[in-house]
Motif scaffolding. Structure first.
Motif, mmCIF file in Angstrom:
data_model
loop_
_atom_site.group_PDB
_atom_site.id
_atom_site.type_symbol
_atom_site.label_atom_id
_atom_site.label_comp_id
_atom_site.label_asym_id
_atom_site.label_seq_id
_atom_site.Cartn_x
_atom_site.Cartn_y
_atom_site.Cartn_z
ATOM 1 N N GLY A 125 0.936 -1.332 0.217
ATOM 2 C CA GLY A 125 -0.142 -0.155 0.306
ATOM 3 C C GLY A 125 0.712 0.938 -0.251
ATOM 4 N N GLY A 126 1.998 1.122 -0.216
ATOM 5 C CA GLY A 126 3.174 2.289 -0.083
ATOM 6 C C GLY A 126 3.762 2.997 1.524
ATOM 7 N N MET A 127 4.254 3.575 1.789
ATOM 8 C CA MET A 127 5.364 3.987 3.021
ATOM 9 C C MET A 127 5.633 5.181 3.083
ATOM 10 S SD MET A 127 8.301 1.039 3.756
ATOM 11 C CE MET A 127 9.821 2.301 4.015
ATOM 12 N N VAL A 128 5.984 5.621 4.066
ATOM 13 C CA VAL A 128 6.930 6.796 3.803
ATOM 14 C C VAL A 128 7.679 6.727 5.240
ATOM 15 C CG1 VAL A 128 6.550 9.249 3.925
ATOM 16 C CG2 VAL A 128 5.089 8.564 2.424
ATOM 17 N N ILE A 129 9.170 7.299 4.956
ATOM 18 C CA ILE A 129 10.155 7.233 5.701
ATOM 19 C C ILE A 129 10.452 8.997 6.367
ATOM 20 C CG2 ILE A 129 12.351 7.222 6.734
ATOM 21 C CD1 ILE A 129 12.359 4.393 5.470
ATOM 22 N N LEU A 130 9.710 9.736 6.593
ATOM 23 C CA LEU A 130 10.235 10.994 7.550
ATOM 24 C C LEU A 130 10.982 10.977 8.666
ATOM 25 C CD1 LEU A 130 8.156 13.912 7.113
ATOM 26 C CD2 LEU A 130 6.878 13.223 8.725
ATOM 27 N N PRO A 131 11.870 11.980 8.402
ATOM 28 C CA PRO A 131 12.962 12.057 9.785
ATOM 29 C C PRO A 131 11.658 13.467 10.638
ATOM 30 C CG PRO A 131 13.906 12.815 7.570
ATOM 31 C CD PRO A 131 12.404 12.522 7.307
ATOM 32 N N MET A 132 12.250 13.250 11.852
ATOM 33 C CA MET A 132 11.591 13.801 12.927
ATOM 34 C C MET A 132 11.966 14.725 13.842
ATOM 35 S SD MET A 132 8.450 12.957 12.572
ATOM 36 C CE MET A 132 7.294 13.231 14.171
ATOM 37 N N SER A 133 13.928 15.161 13.337
ATOM 38 C CA SER A 133 14.399 15.931 13.781
ATOM 39 C C SER A 133 15.017 16.467 12.646
ATOM 40 C CB SER A 133 15.189 15.525 14.501
ATOM 41 O OG SER A 133 15.886 14.560 13.787
ATOM 42 N N ASP A 134 15.965 17.562 13.326
ATOM 43 C CA ASP A 134 16.866 18.436 12.166
ATOM 44 C C ASP A 134 17.807 18.320 12.052
ATOM 45 O OD1 ASP A 134 14.795 20.027 11.558
ATOM 46 O OD2 ASP A 134 15.215 21.929 13.425
ATOM 47 N N ASP A 135 18.435 17.223 12.430
ATOM 48 C CA ASP A 135 19.805 16.159 12.513
ATOM 49 C C ASP A 135 20.251 15.262 12.150
ATOM 50 O OD1 ASP A 135 18.724 15.437 14.788
ATOM 51 O OD2 ASP A 135 20.632 16.584 16.380
ATOM 52 N N LEU A 136 19.603 14.868 11.651
ATOM 53 C CA LEU A 136 19.680 13.458 11.400
ATOM 54 C C LEU A 136 20.119 12.952 10.141
ATOM 55 C CD1 LEU A 136 16.330 11.198 10.257
ATOM 56 C CD2 LEU A 136 17.894 11.442 8.329
ATOM 57 N N VAL A 168 23.539 3.048 6.529
ATOM 58 C CA VAL A 168 23.784 2.614 7.241
ATOM 59 C C VAL A 168 23.058 4.310 8.086
ATOM 60 C CG1 VAL A 168 26.228 3.891 7.695
ATOM 61 C CG2 VAL A 168 25.646 2.444 6.194
ATOM 62 N N GLU A 169 23.501 4.064 9.427
ATOM 63 C CA GLU A 169 22.711 5.049 10.365
ATOM 64 C C GLU A 169 24.823 5.445 11.482
ATOM 65 O OE1 GLU A 169 18.782 5.410 11.306
ATOM 66 O OE2 GLU A 169 18.520 3.880 11.846
ATOM 67 N N PRO A 170 25.017 6.831 10.705
ATOM 68 C CA PRO A 170 26.065 7.226 11.853
ATOM 69 C C PRO A 170 25.711 7.439 13.025
ATOM 70 C CG PRO A 170 26.272 8.572 10.324
ATOM 71 C CD PRO A 170 25.144 7.565 10.036
ATOM 72 N N GLN A 171 24.977 7.754 13.249
ATOM 73 C CA GLN A 171 24.344 8.486 14.730
ATOM 74 C C GLN A 171 22.790 8.225 15.255
ATOM 75 O OE1 GLN A 171 24.485 12.249 13.628
ATOM 76 N NE2 GLN A 171 22.013 12.135 13.474
ATOM 77 N N ILE A 172 22.662 8.672 16.815
ATOM 78 C CA ILE A 172 21.081 7.869 16.871
ATOM 79 C C ILE A 172 20.129 8.705 16.159
ATOM 80 C CG2 ILE A 172 19.542 8.854 18.505
ATOM 81 C CD1 ILE A 172 21.719 8.036 20.579
ATOM 82 N N ASN A 173 19.135 9.123 15.217
ATOM 83 C CA ASN A 173 18.124 9.435 14.599
ATOM 84 C C ASN A 173 16.968 8.972 15.099
ATOM 85 O OD1 ASN A 173 20.185 10.610 12.684
ATOM 86 N ND2 ASN A 173 20.234 8.680 11.325
#
Length: 321
Positions: A74-85, A111-116
């Motif tokens: 049905g589709g999906m979206v990944i949305l950043p929830m902070s300004d520092d992602l 790859v996530e090099p930090q907490i997001n």
């Protein structure tokens, strides 16, 4: 932090992980495999809310390599929830300016090099196609309009807070559908192309004006009914994108903003002419069933509380112009 202000409820599933070995992916992402990059500072959290045709998963992730096989018919979206992602997808750098869209099946490597902090919104296949996804089985990284992105992010946060403090709202089909419609409209804005690109089409402006007039007539005819974009587009025999583009072209705002503004003004007129009516009855008469949301929108628009408008009308005894 955002997760610290949430409490689990019947509508909000909240899980905190302090042990990397205890971490498990969300049920809808069973194929996700994480390799932590900073075990000593591991901390993760996840909040899940279900609406009638979509699931919202907001996560505080951790530094990791992530391989996942998304299954999103049905589709999906990944949305950043902070300004520092900060992250990368198959070698492409991603920051908070971007959002990710996918419909279908896709193997993804991050790859996530930090907490997001990010939100994953999974849509049901039963949801009518809103023209968001160009083709199946392809992940698209898109640049978001900053205002539309901020609004969508705030709306997701508001839905989670509501699920935490007022879970009974999610037991009511009408209330849950109202929250979902607001989210879908926010994503319409996020995905929308520039309506000015239609300028070269002959008579496009006249067609848009006629379509907006039909919206005006519909809102006037059904003042108390919830208005859902998909149903309105079906009623008029046009796509959701065409409907939203017409309002943006003619009124300079989104369909959701336009309908809400019309109903706010209608409520204000009713308050000024009401006599003995209450704020709640005037609001409900114009389709506002979430009174807290109505009061906030009213104050933002008119710079006074609806009760102040009503009190002034009772003092003067004068009808609105």
């Amino acid at each position: 932090m955002f997760f610290d202000a949430l409490a689990p409820s019947s509508a909000l599933q909240l899980t905190r992980f302090t042990d990397v070995d205890a971490f498990r992916p969300a049920e809808s992402l069973e194929d996700a495999r994480s390799i932590p990059l900073d075990v000593a500072n591991f901390a993760a959290a996840r909040a899940i809310v279900n609406l009638p045709a979509c699931r919202i998963i907001v996560a505080r992730s951790f530094a990791r390599i992530l391989d996942t096989a998304y299954r999103a018919p049905g589709g999906m979206v990944i949305l950043p929830m902070s300004d520092d992602l900060r992250a990368s997808s198959s070698g492409m750098d991603i920051d908070s300016r971007f959002f990710i869209a996918l419909r279908g099946y896709h193997d993804c490597h991050f790859v996530e090099p930090q907490i997001n902090h990010h939100a994953l919104i999974m849509f049901s296949p039963t949801l009518r196609d809103r023209g968001w996804f160009d083709r199946a089985d392809a992940l698209r990284v898109r640049i978001a309009d900053p205002a539309a992105h901020l609004y969508a992010r705030q709306l997701v946060q508001d839905i989670l807070r509501t699920a935490s403090v007022a879970p009974r709202m999610f037991e009511t089909t009408e209330a849950a559908a109202h929250l979902q419609e607001g989210l879908l409209l926010a994503f319409d804005d996020l995905f929308r192309t520039n309506p000015l690109s239609e300028r070269s089409a002959p008579n496009a402006g006249a067609r848009s004006a006629r379509l907006v007039q039909r919206i005006d007539d519909y809102v006037a005819a059904y003042p108390t009914s919830p208005i859902y974009t998909a149903e309105l587009a079906g009623e008029f025999g046009v796509s959701i994108r065409t409907l939203g583009g017409a309002v943006a072209k003619v009124r300079g705002m989104s369909l959701h903003q336009y309908i809400r503004l019309k109903r706010l003004w209608a409520t204000r007129t009713q308050l000024l002419r009401s006599g003995g009516a209450s704020v709640a009855s005037c609001a409900r008469a114009q389709g506002f069933h979430h009174l807290g949301e109505f009061a906030a929108a009213y104050r933002t628009t008119f710079h006074e509380a609806p009760s102040d408008t009503l009190a002034r009308a009772r003092q003067t005894g004068l009808p609105a112009n």
